[in-house]
Motif scaffolding. Structure first.
Motif, PDB file in Angstrom:
ATOM      1  N   TYR A 144     -52.903 -31.928  18.373  1.00 16.65           N
ATOM      2  CA  TYR A 144     -51.783 -32.159  17.467  1.00 16.65           C
ATOM      3  C   TYR A 144     -51.797 -33.592  16.974  1.00 16.65           C
ATOM      4  CZ  TYR A 144     -49.932 -27.919  19.556  1.00 16.65           C
ATOM      5  OH  TYR A 144     -49.771 -26.650  19.998  1.00 16.65           O
ATOM      6  N   VAL A 145     -51.261 -33.779  15.792  1.00 18.11           N
ATOM      7  CA  VAL A 145     -51.065 -35.124  15.263  1.00 18.11           C
ATOM      8  C   VAL A 145     -49.616 -35.219  14.821  1.00 18.11           C
ATOM      9  CG1 VAL A 145     -51.648 -36.736  13.421  1.00 18.11           C
ATOM     10  CG2 VAL A 145     -53.441 -35.414  14.510  1.00 18.11           C
ATOM     11  N   GLN A 146     -48.955 -36.231  15.272  1.00 12.82           N
ATOM     12  CA  GLN A 146     -47.577 -36.467  14.875  1.00 12.82           C
ATOM     13  C   GLN A 146     -47.601 -37.300  13.607  1.00 12.82           C
ATOM     14  OE1 GLN A 146     -45.140 -35.102  16.626  1.00 12.82           O
ATOM     15  NE2 GLN A 146     -43.455 -35.873  15.432  1.00 12.82           N
ATOM     16  N   ALA A 147     -47.110 -36.741  12.530  1.00 10.75           N
ATOM     17  CA  ALA A 147     -47.097 -37.474  11.263  1.00 10.75           C
ATOM     18  C   ALA A 147     -45.857 -37.077  10.482  1.00 10.75           C
ATOM     19  CB  ALA A 147     -48.346 -37.167  10.460  1.00 10.75           C
ATOM     20  N   ASP A 148     -45.272 -38.043   9.811  1.00  9.04           N
ATOM     21  CA  ASP A 148     -44.141 -37.766   8.936  1.00  9.04           C
ATOM     22  C   ASP A 148     -44.692 -37.357   7.570  1.00  9.04           C
ATOM     23  OD1 ASP A 148     -42.240 -38.418  10.865  1.00  9.04           O
ATOM     24  OD2 ASP A 148     -42.303 -40.538  10.344  1.00  9.04           O
ATOM     25  N   ILE A 149     -44.309 -36.167   7.127  1.00  5.72           N
ATOM     26  CA  ILE A 149     -44.776 -35.644   5.857  1.00  5.72           C
ATOM     27  C   ILE A 149     -43.552 -35.337   5.002  1.00  5.72           C
ATOM     28  CG2 ILE A 149     -46.031 -33.779   4.722  1.00  5.72           C
ATOM     29  CD1 ILE A 149     -47.523 -33.407   7.414  1.00  5.72           C
ATOM     30  N   PRO A 150     -43.439 -35.984   3.835  1.00  2.00           N
ATOM     31  CA  PRO A 150     -42.295 -35.682   2.979  1.00  2.00           C
ATOM     32  C   PRO A 150     -42.381 -34.244   2.466  1.00  2.00           C
ATOM     33  CG  PRO A 150     -43.815 -37.161   1.853  1.00  2.00           C
ATOM     34  CD  PRO A 150     -44.329 -36.962   3.249  1.00  2.00           C
ATOM     35  N   LEU A 151     -41.294 -33.500   2.624  1.00  3.55           N
ATOM     36  CA  LEU A 151     -41.310 -32.102   2.252  1.00  3.55           C
ATOM     37  C   LEU A 151     -39.887 -31.660   1.943  1.00  3.55           C
ATOM     38  CD1 LEU A 151     -43.049 -29.452   2.210  1.00  3.55           C
ATOM     39  CD2 LEU A 151     -42.405 -29.174   4.601  1.00  3.55           C
ATOM     40  N   THR A 152     -39.724 -30.885   0.899  1.00  2.34           N
ATOM     41  CA  THR A 152     -38.422 -30.335   0.573  1.00  2.34           C
ATOM     42  C   THR A 152     -38.309 -28.963   1.229  1.00  2.34           C
ATOM     43  OG1 THR A 152     -38.423 -31.486  -1.541  1.00  2.34           O
ATOM     44  CG2 THR A 152     -36.878 -29.658  -1.303  1.00  2.34           C
ATOM     45  N   VAL A 153     -37.296 -28.790   2.062  1.00  2.00           N
ATOM     46  CA  VAL A 153     -37.105 -27.523   2.768  1.00  2.00           C
ATOM     47  C   VAL A 153     -35.678 -27.037   2.610  1.00  2.00           C
ATOM     48  CG1 VAL A 153     -38.901 -27.969   4.478  1.00  2.00           C
ATOM     49  CG2 VAL A 153     -36.576 -28.674   4.946  1.00  2.00           C
ATOM     50  N   SER A 154     -35.511 -25.737   2.738  1.00  2.00           N
ATOM     51  CA  SER A 154     -34.175 -25.153   2.688  1.00  2.00           C
ATOM     52  C   SER A 154     -33.476 -25.418   4.018  1.00  2.00           C
ATOM     53  CB  SER A 154     -34.273 -23.653   2.421  1.00  2.00           C
ATOM     54  OG  SER A 154     -34.877 -23.019   3.527  1.00  2.00           O
ATOM     55  N   PRO A 155     -32.146 -25.249   4.073  1.00  2.00           N
ATOM     56  CA  PRO A 155     -31.436 -25.484   5.339  1.00  2.00           C
ATOM     57  C   PRO A 155     -31.949 -24.630   6.496  1.00  2.00           C
ATOM     58  CG  PRO A 155     -29.874 -25.424   3.529  1.00  2.00           C
ATOM     59  CD  PRO A 155     -31.214 -25.006   2.969  1.00  2.00           C
ATOM     60  N   ASP A 156     -32.278 -23.350   6.239  1.00  2.00           N
ATOM     61  CA  ASP A 156     -32.779 -22.516   7.337  1.00  2.00           C
ATOM     62  C   ASP A 156     -34.169 -22.967   7.776  1.00  2.00           C
ATOM     63  OD1 ASP A 156     -33.689 -21.477   4.843  1.00  2.00           O
ATOM     64  OD2 ASP A 156     -34.261 -19.602   5.812  1.00  2.00           O
ATOM     65  N   GLU A 157     -35.002 -23.431   6.846  1.00  2.00           N
ATOM     66  CA  GLU A 157     -36.311 -23.965   7.215  1.00  2.00           C
ATOM     67  C   GLU A 157     -36.157 -25.240   8.042  1.00  2.00           C
ATOM     68  OE1 GLU A 157     -39.107 -22.563   3.469  1.00  2.00           O
ATOM     69  OE2 GLU A 157     -37.753 -24.272   3.198  1.00  2.00           O
ATOM     70  N   CYS A 158     -35.193 -26.044   7.694  1.00  2.00           N
ATOM     71  CA  CYS A 158     -34.924 -27.276   8.450  1.00  2.00           C
ATOM     72  C   CYS A 158     -34.523 -26.935   9.882  1.00  2.00           C
ATOM     73  CB  CYS A 158     -33.837 -28.084   7.753  1.00  2.00           C
ATOM     74  SG  CYS A 158     -33.536 -29.689   8.498  1.00  2.00           S
ATOM     75  N   ASP A 159     -33.677 -25.917  10.041  1.00  2.00           N
ATOM     76  CA  ASP A 159     -33.278 -25.480  11.385  1.00  2.00           C
ATOM     77  C   ASP A 159     -34.489 -25.022  12.186  1.00  2.00           C
ATOM     78  OD1 ASP A 159     -30.638 -26.027  10.793  1.00  2.00           O
ATOM     79  OD2 ASP A 159     -30.119 -23.926  10.378  1.00  2.00           O
ATOM     80  N   MET A 160     -35.380 -24.254  11.550  1.00  2.00           N
ATOM     81  CA  MET A 160     -36.579 -23.768  12.234  1.00  2.00           C
ATOM     82  C   MET A 160     -37.476 -24.932  12.664  1.00  2.00           C
ATOM     83  SD  MET A 160     -36.508 -20.505  12.576  1.00  2.00           S
ATOM     84  CE  MET A 160     -38.206 -20.121  12.917  1.00  2.00           C
ATOM     85  N   ILE A 161     -37.628 -25.922  11.812  1.00  2.00           N
ATOM     86  CA  ILE A 161     -38.460 -27.085  12.138  1.00  2.00           C
ATOM     87  C   ILE A 161     -37.864 -27.836  13.321  1.00  2.00           C
ATOM     88  CG2 ILE A 161     -39.234 -29.348  11.311  1.00  2.00           C
ATOM     89  CD1 ILE A 161     -39.484 -27.961   8.500  1.00  2.00           C
ATOM     90  N   LYS A 162     -36.548 -28.029  13.307  1.00  2.00           N
ATOM     91  CA  LYS A 162     -35.891 -28.723  14.423  1.00  2.00           C
ATOM     92  C   LYS A 162     -36.101 -27.978  15.737  1.00  2.00           C
ATOM     93  CE  LYS A 162     -32.293 -30.938  11.677  1.00  2.00           C
ATOM     94  NZ  LYS A 162     -30.864 -30.935  11.326  1.00  2.00           N
ATOM     95  N   LEU A 163     -35.957 -26.662  15.702  1.00  2.00           N
ATOM     96  CA  LEU A 163     -36.164 -25.860  16.910  1.00  2.00           C
ATOM     97  C   LEU A 163     -37.623 -25.929  17.366  1.00  2.00           C
ATOM     98  CD1 LEU A 163     -34.019 -22.748  15.945  1.00  2.00           C
ATOM     99  CD2 LEU A 163     -33.519 -24.400  17.766  1.00  2.00           C
ATOM    100  N   TYR A 164     -38.550 -25.825  16.423  1.00  2.00           N
ATOM    101  CA  TYR A 164     -39.980 -25.888  16.744  1.00  2.00           C
ATOM    102  C   TYR A 164     -40.327 -27.207  17.412  1.00  2.00           C
ATOM    103  CZ  TYR A 164     -45.014 -26.117  15.968  1.00  2.00           C
ATOM    104  OH  TYR A 164     -46.377 -26.249  16.144  1.00  2.00           O
ATOM    105  N   ARG A 165     -39.783 -28.286  16.926  1.00  2.00           N
ATOM    106  CA  ARG A 165     -40.078 -29.608  17.491  1.00  2.00           C
ATOM    107  C   ARG A 165     -39.544 -29.780  18.908  1.00  2.00           C
ATOM    108  NH1 ARG A 165     -39.131 -33.522  12.205  1.00  2.00           N
ATOM    109  NH2 ARG A 165     -41.083 -32.947  11.184  1.00  2.00           N
ATOM    110  N   MET A 166     -38.613 -28.947  19.305  1.00  2.00           N
ATOM    111  CA  MET A 166     -38.069 -29.018  20.660  1.00  2.00           C
ATOM    112  C   MET A 166     -38.966 -28.314  21.678  1.00  2.00           C
ATOM    113  SD  MET A 166     -34.084 -28.361  19.638  1.00  2.00           S
ATOM    114  CE  MET A 166     -33.512 -28.170  21.314  1.00  2.00           C
ATOM    115  N   LEU A 167     -39.924 -27.527  21.204  1.00  2.00           N
ATOM    116  CA  LEU A 167     -40.792 -26.764  22.097  1.00  2.00           C
ATOM    117  C   LEU A 167     -41.911 -27.624  22.671  1.00  2.00           C
ATOM    118  CD1 LEU A 167     -41.248 -23.552  19.907  1.00  2.00           C
ATOM    119  CD2 LEU A 167     -39.725 -23.840  21.881  1.00  2.00           C
TER     120      LEU A 167
END
Length: 101
Positions: free
Chosen positions: A50-73
């Motif tokens: 894995y590589v931790q990198a900040d990538i600018p991306l436009t996401v919908s609110p539900d996609e943002c929730d999924m990303i936040k949950l994924y990052r907790m795993l």
């Protein structure tokens, strides 16, 4: 790149590359900086997958929730989540309800 091309670039044998690809380390660790330079990636990817990198991306609110949950795993659960999503997409594709990518 082929195994032979990678081997030539690193100055090792093609069987050594095959050895590394099957998960047996051998002397792969000492070649990580050269591998990273060869493929234009951060060396961390060869150590963790894995590589931790900040990538600018436009996401919908539900996609943002999924990303936040994924990052907790933890990493193994991330792999499981990715595989589950891939299976779900294959089911959709095989039923003719292909998602747009």
């Amino acid at each position: 790149m082929t195994q032979q091309q990678v081997a030539d670039a690193l100055g090792v044998s093609r069987p050594a590359i095959a050895f590394w690809e099957t998960g047996r380390e051998g002397s792969a660790r000492k070649h990580i900086p050269k591998l990273a330079a060869l493929f234009g990636v951060d060396p961390e990817i060869f150590l963790t997958g894995y590589v931790q990198a900040d990538i600018p991306l436009t996401v919908s609110p539900d996609e943002c929730d999924m990303i936040k949950l994924y990052r907790m795993l933890d990493p193994s659960r991330k792999v499981s989540a990715q595989k589950w999503i891939e299976r779900q997409v294959k089911v959709l594709q095989s039923s003719g309800d292909e998602a747009e990518f």
